[in-house]
Design an enzyme around this catalytic site. Structure first.
Site, PDB file in Angstrom:
ATOM      1  N   SER A 118      55.111  16.062 -35.777  1.00  0.00           N
ATOM      2  CA  SER A 118      54.681  17.075 -34.834  1.00  0.00           C
ATOM      3  C   SER A 118      55.836  17.810 -34.144  1.00  0.00           C
ATOM      4  O   SER A 118      55.610  18.805 -33.442  1.00  0.00           O
ATOM      5  CB  SER A 118      53.802  16.434 -33.756  1.00  0.00           C
ATOM      6  OG  SER A 118      54.520  15.467 -33.003  1.00  0.00           O
ATOM      7  N   LEU A 167      48.965  16.945 -31.369  1.00  0.00           N
ATOM      8  CA  LEU A 167      50.235  16.241 -31.598  1.00  0.00           C
ATOM      9  C   LEU A 167      50.149  15.204 -32.716  1.00  0.00           C
ATOM     10  O   LEU A 167      50.970  14.297 -32.774  1.00  0.00           O
ATOM     11  CB  LEU A 167      50.711  15.548 -30.309  1.00  0.00           C
ATOM     12  CG  LEU A 167      51.098  16.461 -29.151  1.00  0.00           C
ATOM     13  CD1 LEU A 167      51.320  15.637 -27.878  1.00  0.00           C
ATOM     14  CD2 LEU A 167      52.346  17.257 -29.476  1.00  0.00           C
ATOM     15  N   LYS A 207      61.112  19.760 -27.183  1.00  0.00           N
ATOM     16  CA  LYS A 207      59.719  19.855 -27.611  1.00  0.00           C
ATOM     17  C   LYS A 207      58.831  20.127 -26.401  1.00  0.00           C
ATOM     18  O   LYS A 207      58.999  19.510 -25.342  1.00  0.00           O
ATOM     19  CB  LYS A 207      59.322  18.553 -28.300  1.00  0.00           C
ATOM     20  CG  LYS A 207      57.978  18.558 -28.999  1.00  0.00           C
ATOM     21  CD  LYS A 207      57.779  17.222 -29.704  1.00  0.00           C
ATOM     22  CE  LYS A 207      56.451  17.160 -30.442  1.00  0.00           C
ATOM     23  NZ  LYS A 207      56.274  15.851 -31.125  1.00  0.00           N
ATOM     24  N   ILE A 231      55.133   9.103 -33.315  1.00  0.00           N
ATOM     25  CA  ILE A 231      54.177   7.999 -33.333  1.00  0.00           C
ATOM     26  C   ILE A 231      53.726   7.678 -34.753  1.00  0.00           C
ATOM     27  O   ILE A 231      53.081   6.661 -34.984  1.00  0.00           O
ATOM     28  CB  ILE A 231      52.962   8.309 -32.423  1.00  0.00           C
ATOM     29  CG1 ILE A 231      52.159   7.043 -32.112  1.00  0.00           C
ATOM     30  CG2 ILE A 231      52.080   9.392 -33.042  1.00  0.00           C
ATOM     31  CD1 ILE A 231      51.068   7.243 -31.084  1.00  0.00           C
ATOM     32  N   GLY A 232      54.069   8.567 -35.703  1.00  0.00           N
ATOM     33  CA  GLY A 232      53.691   8.321 -37.089  1.00  0.00           C
ATOM     34  C   GLY A 232      54.584   9.035 -38.081  1.00  0.00           C
ATOM     35  O   GLY A 232      54.279   9.102 -39.270  1.00  0.00           O
ATOM     36  N   GLY A 233      55.696   9.593 -37.559  1.00  0.00           N
ATOM     37  CA  GLY A 233      56.623  10.336 -38.416  1.00  0.00           C
ATOM     38  C   GLY A 233      57.057  11.647 -37.817  1.00  0.00           C
ATOM     39  O   GLY A 233      57.690  12.471 -38.487  1.00  0.00           O
ATOM     40  N   SER A 234      56.764  11.865 -36.548  1.00  0.00           N
ATOM     41  CA  SER A 234      56.892  13.194 -35.946  1.00  0.00           C
ATOM     42  C   SER A 234      58.314  13.642 -35.654  1.00  0.00           C
ATOM     43  O   SER A 234      58.543  14.815 -35.398  1.00  0.00           O
ATOM     44  CB  SER A 234      56.067  13.256 -34.656  1.00  0.00           C
ATOM     45  OG  SER A 234      54.693  13.205 -34.960  1.00  0.00           O
TER      46      SER A 234
END
Length: 564
Positions: free
Chosen positions: A193, A167, A118, A214-217
């Site tokens: 992301s 992001l 990434k 950080i939230g599903g990336s």
């Protein structure tokens, strides 16, 4: 964009151009345009490639050239790559081939294996813009620690992948490279992301890549593209050397983790890094060796000596009801698991998941998203729709005072304690979080009845259309709790026969948006993936549980819609 095209043009032999008129599902295109040897190499699992590279049956040079070819085509089809690295990758591959020939042994566990990366993970001398136009031209002074450790194990890096503005999207869309699309249905998002990784690996332009979450990336791209993806417990893998806004924030901790075409790929990635004791270089990491699941099962043993697995079923978080294909995926798997004597299925009700979103969406941007706003506005670039969604339209984004941050941090810790007690109470008779009971020593015997892992959706649907990934609850929930999560493909795909529920009365505005989003024809061919959740620092147990479930259920299931 011009630089990317120059690096693409440097790949030899030249990457073929696909036809101008393409189907929505482009996963079959490589078989039409690439040589047989390239297809064979790139469709081999990472664990099998590692064996062939270590034995010398395949050279790193041949493998790298094959993945460069397929990655180039994948990017032409899905817009998933920011930069190709053929010169440095092939120089590294030659070095590794010479090393094997000279020493008669591989350099390390990942000897010769190309790994995709990434873009916001620093590579010395290369751009690290993190999706902001104003950050284009920022050059990494050194490699990220995780890359140094992977290289020490014999890996090489050949391609960098796309990410969204700020992001903070569950899709991948920025003003530098545009939109990254889903290879199974280009009308849908690849996720975010780490959506460039998702699309690239989904097209088999990579077999093992690095994402962040950080939230599903990690999990959103893995699910959307039918891959395996692990969000590890925090402080197990090194994060030093990445580029992002709010790097000093400690309210919600981001993680690095793998996306792979196989479960063994996830395991070898984790083991390779943790075996190098990364805590010696990044002191915030926990000094916790990787627990070998092959020599001693981490699951409970029954009276007959066999391992027992207790799976909690959380099919609906009580806030947004999943679309029909996701519920079909869960029901199919549950049916396969239900009759097995070594697996017990337990209903696992949600606990205040809407409260979890209030807390985490307040803590994401404790400065009122000042750093993101500054980075976007510095160039005058347009705000992408999902950047507006998570920052401008999010009522919980405020410039918090120190005392307000402290208060929300207490809310976070209180919710984590309550959810822990909720987990303990399921199937055991132990008190739930509403009782505020003290620990009951005499109830230790009940602990053996506790749920081991939770089976749940990764999102309220399969990969959504562009700009529509507006519900994070099925992934961000576990970031708040810091539970490790493992996404996996079922092998099933959405189809026109997954009819919408007629006469459904939505629970709230989010549920209404998700319900109205669903049209069976929109999601055709989208992979149906699910998520397994474990307790903190039980990452190895999570992998072992999925290994057992996969073996018992015969996953991935056969599906006539599968094109790859």
């Amino acid at each position: 964009m011009e630089h990317r095209e120059q690096t693409l043009a440097a790949i030899e032999p030249a990457v073929p151009d696909p036809a101008k008129e393409l189907p929505l599902n482009v996963t079959s295109i490589p078989k039409q345009l690439l040589p047989t040897d390239v297809l064979s190499i790139t469709e081999t699992s990472p664990e099998n490639l590692i064996q062939k590279l270590a034995s010398g049956n395949l050279s790193s040079t041949a493998v790298t050239k094959a993945f460069l070819q397929r990655a180039g085509l994948a990017s032409k089809l899905t817009n998933c790559v920011t930069e190709f690295l053929p010169d440095r990758a092939l120089a590294r591959a030659k070095y590794l081939d010479d090393y094997l020939a000279t020493h008669g042994r591989p350099m390390g566990l990942l000897h010769g294996l190309p790994i995709s990366v990434k873009e916001h993970l620093s590579m010395k001398g290369l751009d690290i813009n993190a999706g902001f136009v104003s950050w284009v031209g920022r050059i990494a002074p050194d490699d990220a620690l995780i890359l140094k450790l992977l290289r020490n194990a014999g890996a090489l890096f050949y391609v960098r992948t796309t990410e969204p503005q700020a992001l903070m999207h569950l899709e991948t869309d920025n003003n530098i490279y545009g939109v990254t699309v889903n290879p199974y249905n280009t009308g849908l998002t690849s996720g975010g992301s780490s959506g460039g990784e998702g699309a690239l690996i989904g097209m088999r332009g990579s077999c093992l890549g690095i994402g962040t979450d950080i939230g599903g990336s990690i999990r959103s791209p893995a699910a959307n593209n039918g891959l395996f993806g692990l969000r590890p417990t925090t402080y197990r893998l090194p994060v030093g050397g990445w580029s992002a806004a709010m790097l000093g924030s400690e309210q919600i901790i981001p993680v690095i983790g793998p996306l792979s075409t196989s479960l063994d790929g996830v395991k070898v990635f984790m083991k390779t890094l943790i075996d190098q004791q990364p805590w010696l270089y990044e002191p915030s990491l926990v000094s916790m060796p990787w627990k070998e699941t092959s020599s001693a099962s981490l699951l409970r043993k029954g009276s007959d000596g066999k391992r027992k697995l207790r799976v909690g079923i959380l099919a609906d978080d009580g806030v947004v009801k999943p679309h029909p294909p996701i519920l079909r995926g869960i029901n199919t798997l549950v049916t396969k698991l239900r009759e097995h004597p070594d697996i017990e299925l337990v209903e696992f009700p949600p606990y205040k998941h809407e409260e979890a979103w209030r807390i985490i969406s307040s803590l994401y941007f404790a400065d009122g998203a000042a750093e993101e706003r500054e980075a976007i506005n510095a160039s005058g670039e347009p705000w992408r729709p999902l950047t507006d969604f998570i920052i401008t339209d999010n009522p919980n984004v405020k410039n918090l005072s120190i005392s307000e941050v402290w208060g929300l941090t207490q809310d976070r810790e209180g919710y984590k304690a309550a959810y822990n007690q909720h987990w303990n109470s399921i199937n055991t008779g132990l008190p739930g979080p509403e009782t505020k009971a003290e620990v009951q020593v005499e109830a230790v015997a009940e602990m053996d009845k506790m749920v081991d892992v939770i089976l749940t959706p990764t999102g309220p649907g399969c990969a959504p259309p562009h700009d529509c990934a507006r519900y994070w609850g099925y992934t961000a929930q576990w970031n708040l709790l810091d539970y490790p999560c493992l996404v996996f493909p079922t092998g099933l795909q959405a189809g026109g026969d997954d009819m919408a529920e007629e006469g459904y009365t939505p629970r709230n505005e989010q549920d209404k948006y998700n319900y109205e989003l669903y049209k069976p024809e929109t999601y055709v061919d989208a992979p149906i993936s699910l998520q397994l959740v474990g307790r903190r620092f039980e990452d190895e147990k999570l992998i072992e549980a999925l290994e057992m479930m996969t073996e018992v259920a015969g996953m991935p299931f056969n599906d006539a819609k599968t094109k790859l």
